[in-house]
Design a protein around this motif. Structure first.
Motif, short mmCIF file in Angstrom:
data_model
loop_
_atom_site.label_atom_id
_atom_site.label_comp_id
_atom_site.label_asym_id
_atom_site.label_seq_id
_atom_site.Cartn_x
_atom_site.Cartn_y
_atom_site.Cartn_z
N GLU A 110 0.78 -1.25 0.20
CA GLU A 110 -0.09 -0.06 0.06
C GLU A 110 0.87 1.33 0.07
O GLU A 110 1.95 1.05 0.48
N ARG A 111 0.44 2.31 -0.46
CA ARG A 111 1.04 3.59 -0.56
C ARG A 111 1.34 3.97 1.13
O ARG A 111 0.43 3.77 2.01
N THR A 112 2.43 4.79 1.18
CA THR A 112 2.86 5.31 2.45
C THR A 112 2.69 6.71 2.71
O THR A 112 2.32 7.25 1.49
N GLU A 113 2.82 7.27 3.69
CA GLU A 113 2.62 8.41 3.87
C GLU A 113 3.54 9.60 3.03
O GLU A 113 3.19 10.79 2.97
N ALA A 114 4.73 8.94 2.93
CA ALA A 114 5.66 9.67 1.93
C ALA A 114 5.00 9.76 0.86
O ALA A 114 5.62 10.68 -0.06
N GLU A 115 4.08 8.87 0.27
CA GLU A 115 3.75 9.06 -1.12
C GLU A 115 2.13 9.17 -1.32
O GLU A 115 1.60 8.18 -1.46
N PRO A 116 1.37 10.45 -0.69
CA PRO A 116 0.29 10.55 -0.49
C PRO A 116 -0.67 10.48 -1.90
O PRO A 116 0.03 10.74 -2.68
N PRO A 174 2.27 5.83 -6.66
CA PRO A 174 3.02 5.43 -5.57
C PRO A 174 3.85 4.13 -6.19
O PRO A 174 3.85 3.38 -7.02
N ALA A 175 5.13 3.97 -5.28
CA ALA A 175 5.93 2.81 -5.56
C ALA A 175 5.49 1.92 -4.67
O ALA A 175 6.06 1.35 -3.78
N VAL A 176 4.47 1.04 -5.16
CA VAL A 176 3.95 -0.05 -4.15
C VAL A 176 4.25 -1.36 -5.22
O VAL A 176 4.63 -1.27 -6.27
N TYR A 177 4.23 -2.28 -4.36
CA TYR A 177 4.40 -3.69 -5.04
C TYR A 177 3.44 -3.97 -6.23
O TYR A 177 2.03 -3.91 -5.92
N ARG A 178 3.87 -4.12 -7.64
CA ARG A 178 2.91 -4.47 -8.46
C ARG A 178 3.43 -5.76 -9.22
O ARG A 178 4.65 -5.93 -9.24
N LEU A 179 2.18 -6.74 -9.57
CA LEU A 179 3.10 -7.95 -10.24
C LEU A 179 2.46 -7.63 -11.59
O LEU A 179 1.21 -7.94 -11.89
N SER A 180 3.28 -7.59 -12.63
CA SER A 180 3.08 -7.35 -14.08
C SER A 180 2.68 -8.77 -14.48
O SER A 180 3.21 -9.79 -13.94
N PRO A 181 2.17 -9.21 -15.70
CA PRO A 181 1.91 -10.23 -16.30
C PRO A 181 3.43 -11.20 -16.44
O PRO A 181 3.30 -12.40 -16.01
N ALA A 182 4.36 -10.44 -16.64
CA ALA A 182 5.64 -11.33 -16.92
C ALA A 182 5.97 -11.60 -15.31
O ALA A 182 6.85 -12.99 -15.39
#
Length: 494
Positions: free
Chosen positions: A321-327, A332-340
């Motif tokens: 989830e996004r943090t307070e540093a990236e409101p 946001p630099a959150v964990y994303r699962l691309s198809p690859a």
């Protein structure tokens, strides 16, 4: 909005992907054909038509997102297509390739899953092509002015289409044998089918845009000669200088830049090669770099039949989830699962990984030589918060093919337009320009990654549209073309 409680009644539902075991056997797009349209009207209903729609601010094109969401929810697809194309020349490119900063800026994303804006966009343009609403728009009269566009990526194509429709005679110069730039040879077909690009090119040709393939400006035609021949020149050559990794062992055979590897794989799909000379088939592959290009290498290597694939990312494992540093509403630099990454994870392609095929917080210390004199391994170490290697954490990964996907530093500076025209550069070694996208050479303009630096496809298209308005104004004194961004505009950041 069609349903004021749509966001309360309907959960977010995305276009389903084909099963991993099926899709890694081919190079088709990863999503289930025909499965998007049945769900998309309900998804468009989730849009709240906010009084201050931050999705507009997050999108450099200024896409009229609430308007076409509402039209889709009301089943008025033709009007939705008109509103979509009013701000975006190539919505099928952004609908497949853009990471959707608009969704990060969706007001729902404050405390709920955002509207599936990207899926709605793609469904509109696919419906528009299917029903024949996307047609050539040639100009009513010609201006008598000529423009050369150097580079046929999204920025160059958008500029060319806008200037052609304004009545100027436009020629696009591309050094490769086919038009499209990275859309053609850098993006794998499983991410965006090439027929999406080809049908747009046919539209441009029908409108009057001319294409000159196999023509490298600076080699096949001098940049000064090109400037003398045309009333204006737009440089949209991209940021094609790959970032290097100066560590011991870099000179070993078997270590390649991503943009050496991906074009060869794409040329196999185009029928130019029977087998890629850099094929990952049967190889132990290590990809260095955690961005989209690295993911493209990952999906390609899996499909080529690599024995193993591991992707190194120097960043720490992102939070879910996004943090307070990236409101909200920044991206946001959150964990994303691309198809690859989903594919590599399910297939167990990485022998050691933190998540899917990735090793996070991992820095490359050196490359090790194998028995045959080629690269045989990669020595990695954990990093601290400053991304410095931690003592005592070194370990070796087997590798007989290493792909560097570390991003791009700017346009090529030698033996091309930059050198021959003596263009000024800014502090980042990209082409400098003024508020009207003009370089220090009169009549020469710059757009896209060549002047902005490495960026997203949505910014490239916005740059192409904006530079077209500037060139039109330079040629005839005024312009009715839209200018969605300025040369120094940047994405929203915390």
């Amino acid at each position: 909005m069609a349903d004021p409680k749509g966001f309360m009644r309907t959960p977010r539902e995305e276009w389903p992907r084909r099963p991993v075991a099926e899709r890694v056997q081919d190079w088709d797009e990863v999503y289930v054909p025909g499965a998007l349209l049945p769900i998309i009207r309900r998804q468009a209903d989730r849009c709240m038509d906010c009084g201050v729609p931050f999705c507009h601010e997050a999108c450099p094109l200024g896409n009229l997102i609430p308007e076409w969401n509402d039209l889709v929810s009301r089943d008025d697809w033709r009007a939705a297509s008109e509103r979509l194309h009013a701000t975006n020349n190539f919505p099928e490119f952004t609908g497949t390739l853009c990471p959707a900063p608009c969704e990060a800026g969706c007001v729902l994303a404050i405390n709920q899953p955002a509207v599936t804006i990207k899926n709605v966009e793609l469904s509109i343009v696919d419906r528009a092509w299917e029903d024949g609403w996307v047609r050539p728009q040639p100009p009513e009269r010609l201006s008598g002015r000529t423009v050369a566009v150097v580079g046929s990526g999204p920025a160059g194509l958008a500029a060319a289409q806008q200037l052609t429709r304004a009545g100027h005679t436009v020629a696009v110069f591309e050094r490769d044998d086919r038009i499209g730039g990275l859309l053609r040879y850098g993006i794998p077909a499983f991410k965006m089918a090439k027929d999406r690009l080809d049908r747009r090119l046919e539209q441009l040709r029908a409108e009057g845009t001319k294409f000159r393939t196999g023509t490298a400006v600076g080699r096949d035609i001098g940049a000064r000669e090109l400037r003398a021949r045309y009333d204006a020149v737009v440089l949209a050559t991209g940021a094609t200088r790959s970032r290097e990794l100066p560590v011991p062992g870099r000179e070993l055979a078997g270590i390649h830049q991503a943009m050496e590897y991906l074009p060869s794989a794409n040329r196999v799909r185009e029928g130019d090669l029977a087998v890629s000379p850099l094929s990952a088939a049967g190889r132990q592959v290590v990809i260095i770099g955690g961005g989209d290009t690295g993911a493209d290498c990952l999906g390609t290597a899996v499909r080529e039949g690599a024995a193993s694939v591991t992707q190194l990312d120097i960043r720490a494992l992102p939070r879910p989830e996004r943090t307070e540093a990236e409101p909200w509403p920044v991206y946001p630099a959150v964990y994303r699962l691309s198809p690859a990454h989903q594919e590599a994870g399910e297939l167990g392609s990485a022998p050691v990984s933190d998540a899917d095929a990735r090793l996070f917080a991992a820095s490359t210390v050196r490359f090790e030589e194998g028995a045959d004199g080629r690269v045989g391994g990669v020595r990695v170490a954990d990093v601290d918060a400053e991304r410095r290697p931690l003592a005592g954490t070194e370990r070796a990964l087997r590798a007989d093919l290493v792909l560097l996907a570390l991003g791009f530093t700017g346009p090529e500076l030698d033996d091309g337009p930059v050198a021959q025209l003596e263009l000024a550069l800014d502090g980042r070694d990209v082409i400098a320009r003024d508020a009207s996208f003009a370089t220090n050479v009169p009549g020469v303009f710059a757009a896209g990654d060549a002047a902005r630096g490495q960026s997203l496809i949505v910014w490239a298209i916005a740059e192409g549209r904006a530079v077209a308005a500037a060139v039109d104004r330079y040629l005839v004194g005024t312009s009715q073309l839209p200018c969605p961004i300025g040369p120094w505009d940047r994405p929203m950041r915390a």
